[in-house]
Design an enzyme around this catalytic site. Structure first.
Site, mmCIF file in Angstrom:
data_model
loop_
_atom_site.group_PDB
_atom_site.id
_atom_site.type_symbol
_atom_site.label_atom_id
_atom_site.label_comp_id
_atom_site.label_asym_id
_atom_site.label_seq_id
_atom_site.Cartn_x
_atom_site.Cartn_y
_atom_site.Cartn_z
ATOM 1 N N LYS A 1 0.876 -1.185 0.000
ATOM 2 C CA LYS A 1 0.000 0.000 0.000
ATOM 3 C C LYS A 1 0.905 1.225 0.000
ATOM 4 O O LYS A 1 1.845 1.301 0.790
ATOM 5 C CB LYS A 1 -0.868 -0.071 1.255
ATOM 6 C CG LYS A 1 -1.632 1.172 1.616
ATOM 7 C CD LYS A 1 -2.791 0.802 2.550
ATOM 8 C CE LYS A 1 -2.987 1.783 3.680
ATOM 9 N NZ LYS A 1 -4.170 1.475 4.504
ATOM 10 N N LYS B 1 1.249 5.321 0.357
ATOM 11 C CA LYS B 1 0.577 6.486 0.931
ATOM 12 C C LYS B 1 0.827 7.674 0.012
ATOM 13 O O LYS B 1 2.000 8.062 -0.179
ATOM 14 C CB LYS B 1 1.142 6.770 2.322
ATOM 15 C CG LYS B 1 0.738 5.720 3.351
ATOM 16 C CD LYS B 1 -0.722 5.893 3.713
ATOM 17 C CE LYS B 1 -1.111 5.016 4.880
ATOM 18 N NZ LYS B 1 -2.526 5.194 5.237
ATOM 19 N N ASP C 1 -3.385 4.680 -0.675
ATOM 20 C CA ASP C 1 -4.245 5.275 0.344
ATOM 21 C C ASP C 1 -4.005 6.783 0.311
ATOM 22 O O ASP C 1 -2.887 7.241 0.571
ATOM 23 C CB ASP C 1 -3.913 4.711 1.728
ATOM 24 C CG ASP C 1 -4.931 5.132 2.789
ATOM 25 O OD1 ASP C 1 -5.806 5.960 2.479
ATOM 26 O OD2 ASP C 1 -4.851 4.618 3.921
ATOM 27 N N GLU D 1 -7.775 3.744 -1.542
ATOM 28 C CA GLU D 1 -8.435 3.915 -0.240
ATOM 29 C C GLU D 1 -8.706 5.397 0.023
ATOM 30 O O GLU D 1 -7.816 6.236 -0.139
ATOM 31 C CB GLU D 1 -7.478 3.345 0.815
ATOM 32 C CG GLU D 1 -8.104 3.006 2.130
ATOM 33 C CD GLU D 1 -7.105 2.246 3.029
ATOM 34 O OE1 GLU D 1 -6.314 1.418 2.507
ATOM 35 O OE2 GLU D 1 -7.102 2.494 4.227
ATOM 36 N N LYS E 1 -11.479 -1.510 11.116
ATOM 37 C CA LYS E 1 -10.522 -1.186 12.180
ATOM 38 C C LYS E 1 -11.306 -1.192 13.475
ATOM 39 O O LYS E 1 -12.189 -0.338 13.642
ATOM 40 C CB LYS E 1 -9.896 0.199 11.966
ATOM 41 C CG LYS E 1 -8.958 0.263 10.777
ATOM 42 C CD LYS E 1 -8.412 1.644 10.510
ATOM 43 C CE LYS E 1 -7.502 1.568 9.281
ATOM 44 N NZ LYS E 1 -7.103 2.863 8.757
ATOM 45 N N GLU F 1 -3.695 -5.687 6.792
ATOM 46 C CA GLU F 1 -2.469 -4.885 6.851
ATOM 47 C C GLU F 1 -2.022 -4.796 8.320
ATOM 48 O O GLU F 1 -1.606 -3.745 8.773
ATOM 49 C CB GLU F 1 -2.700 -3.496 6.269
ATOM 50 C CG GLU F 1 -3.857 -2.773 6.941
ATOM 51 C CD GLU F 1 -4.079 -1.340 6.496
ATOM 52 O OE1 GLU F 1 -3.507 -0.910 5.487
ATOM 53 O OE2 GLU F 1 -4.839 -0.641 7.194
HETATM 54 C C1 MUC Z 1 -4.813 4.175 7.223
HETATM 55 O O1 MUC Z 1 -5.366 5.207 6.895
HETATM 56 O O2 MUC Z 1 -5.145 3.173 6.610
HETATM 57 C C2 MUC Z 1 -2.833 1.902 7.932
HETATM 58 C C3 MUC Z 1 -1.661 1.503 7.365
HETATM 59 C C4 MUC Z 1 -0.830 2.608 7.298
HETATM 60 O O3 MUC Z 1 0.302 2.667 6.833
HETATM 61 O O4 MUC Z 1 -1.491 3.686 7.813
HETATM 62 C C5 MUC Z 1 -2.701 3.257 8.366
HETATM 63 C C6 MUC Z 1 -3.821 4.189 8.354
HETATM 64 MG MG MG Z 2 -6.555 4.219 5.240
#
Ligand code: MUC
Ligand code: MG
Length: 382
Positions: A168, A170, A199, A225, A275, A329
């Site tokens: 994933k 960011k 994400d 995401e 979550k 994750e």
């Molecule tokens: C999120 O927003 O998903 C989950 C994995 C990561 O690296 O940050 C989180 C928060």
């Molecule tokens: Mg997220």
């Protein structure tokens, strides 16, 4: 018929700060330490543990470590002391009523009560919840070093270790053109060997998302995401409709069962990040998962980057939910430089493995907690 009685005698909320192995770059913050709150409950002489963590304090969501500790230690303790932990349905309902919102705080206490009850029965937390449907779940990793070459090198290491093959990324902190180039370079590097998802953590507005999601799909990204603000469910729906090749995943926008229902009725996503922290504990997570599953949305076992205790609680719960179309994750403990638990978790063969119990399957390391806790000065080395 005699029944288990576990009167709640003590509820403690202890804040701690554990450094990460490298800075973790998200659209809204760069994190080099995780703030967690460990919740320790004593009920009928049995001790159970829970954990809440925040990412960058009250920046991912509204709750801060200080607030979580105060809510658990004051208001939830007042509502729950003397109650029977073994009556978990009543306990969760009472927690839900005791304060508005504050889902992270509620989740940490919910986990600790479930852990105590499972330990009292000498069984795994997953067994208390009816038993696991799998004993290991696929485990993604977040590449977020802030540098494309370093992310590729880190991903290669994860593949060589056979730890992760779902990455994933960011994005959202930089110009979208640069983010897309970064994602495309990583997707190219791992083509045919690992999946790449993104994400955005709410960073884009709808026109930006409408413009750049097709490019991400073209680069091989299968899931995006929370591309837009949590409140903008209508935009999520328009983006999902316009990008059928991409699964849009709801994260920050899906906390309550009502949020999940709204995303379903508005066809706002194809996947849901679970979550326990967002959903206020075990019951809330199961409710959201049931709605998502009933609507044919893929489940994702999400994380708030908790340490071993919170990660194990989530793992036990996720294994009872059935198929996770997008895996999990639950890598939080691997991002942290140290642990507050006495034993680790088995991460191997691209999966996270369910430990034997009782409860979540580990103990709190009091010496480490003494070192990392932030509510009093350090007295000794770990
Ligand atoms: C999120 O927003 O998903 C989950 C994995 C990561 O690296 O940050 C989180 C928060
Ligand atoms: Mg997220």
């Amino acid at each position: 018929m005699p029944r288990l009685r576990l009167p709640i005698e003590r509820i403690e909320a202890i804040p701690a700060r554990v450094p990460t192995i490298r800075p973790h770059h998200l659209s809204f913050a760069t994190v080099d330490a995780m703030d967690v709150v460990i919740v320790r409950v004593t009920a009928g002489g049995v001790v159970g543990y829970g954990e809440a963590s925040t990412i960058g304090g009250p920046r991912w969501g509204e709750e801060s470590p200080e607030g979580i500790a105060a809510i658990v230690g004051t208001y939830l303790a007042e509502a729950m002391l003397g109650q029977d932990a073994a009556q978990l349905n009543l306990a969760e309902a009472r927690i839900a009523r005791a304060v508005r919102g504050n889902f992270f705080a509620k989740a940490a206490l919910s986990m600790a009560l479930h852990d105590a009850v499972a330990r009292a029965g000498g069984i795994r937390l997953a067994d208390l919840l009816g038993g696991p449907q799998a004993i290991h779940l696929p485990l993604a990793w977040t590449l977020a070093s802030g540098d494309t070459a370093r992310d590729i090198e880190e991903g290669e290491r994860m593949l060589a270790l056979r730890r992760h093959r779902d990455f994933k990324l960011k994005i959202g902190a930089h110009a979208p053109e640069d983010d897309v180039a970064h994602v495309a370079a990583i997707a190219r590097a791992f083509e045919g060997r690992a999946s790449v998802r993104v994400d955005v953590n709410q960073a884009w507005d709808e026109p930006t998302a409408a413009r750049f999601l097709p490019a991400l799909a073209g680069a091989g990204v299968a899931m995006a995401e929370q591309p837009v603000a949590a409140w903008n469910v209508a935009a999520m729906a328009r983006l999902q409709r316009a990008n059928p090749r991409l699964a849009i995943m709801g994260d920050e926008g899906i906390a309550t069962p009502q949020d999940a229902l709204r995303h379903v009725t508005e066809a706002a996503c194809h996947a849901v990040a679970l979550k326990p922290a967002k959903h206020g504990g075990v019951a809330g997570t199961r409710a959201v998962a049931a709605i998502a599953r009933s609507a044919g949305l893929g489940l994702y076992g999400g994380t708030m980057l908790e340490g071993t205790i919170g990660t194990l609680a989530a793992l036990h719960l996720y294994t009872t939910l059935g198929d996770h179309a997008w895996g999990t994750e639950l890598f939080g403990p691997l991002l942290l430089r140290d642990t507050l638990a006495t034993s680790g978790i088995e991460f191997r063969d691209f999966a996270i493995h369910l430990p034997e119990g009782p409860g979540i399957g580990t103990e709190l390391d009091e010496d480490k907690l003494g070192f990392f806790r932030t509510d009093r000065s350090r007295t000794s080395l770990p």
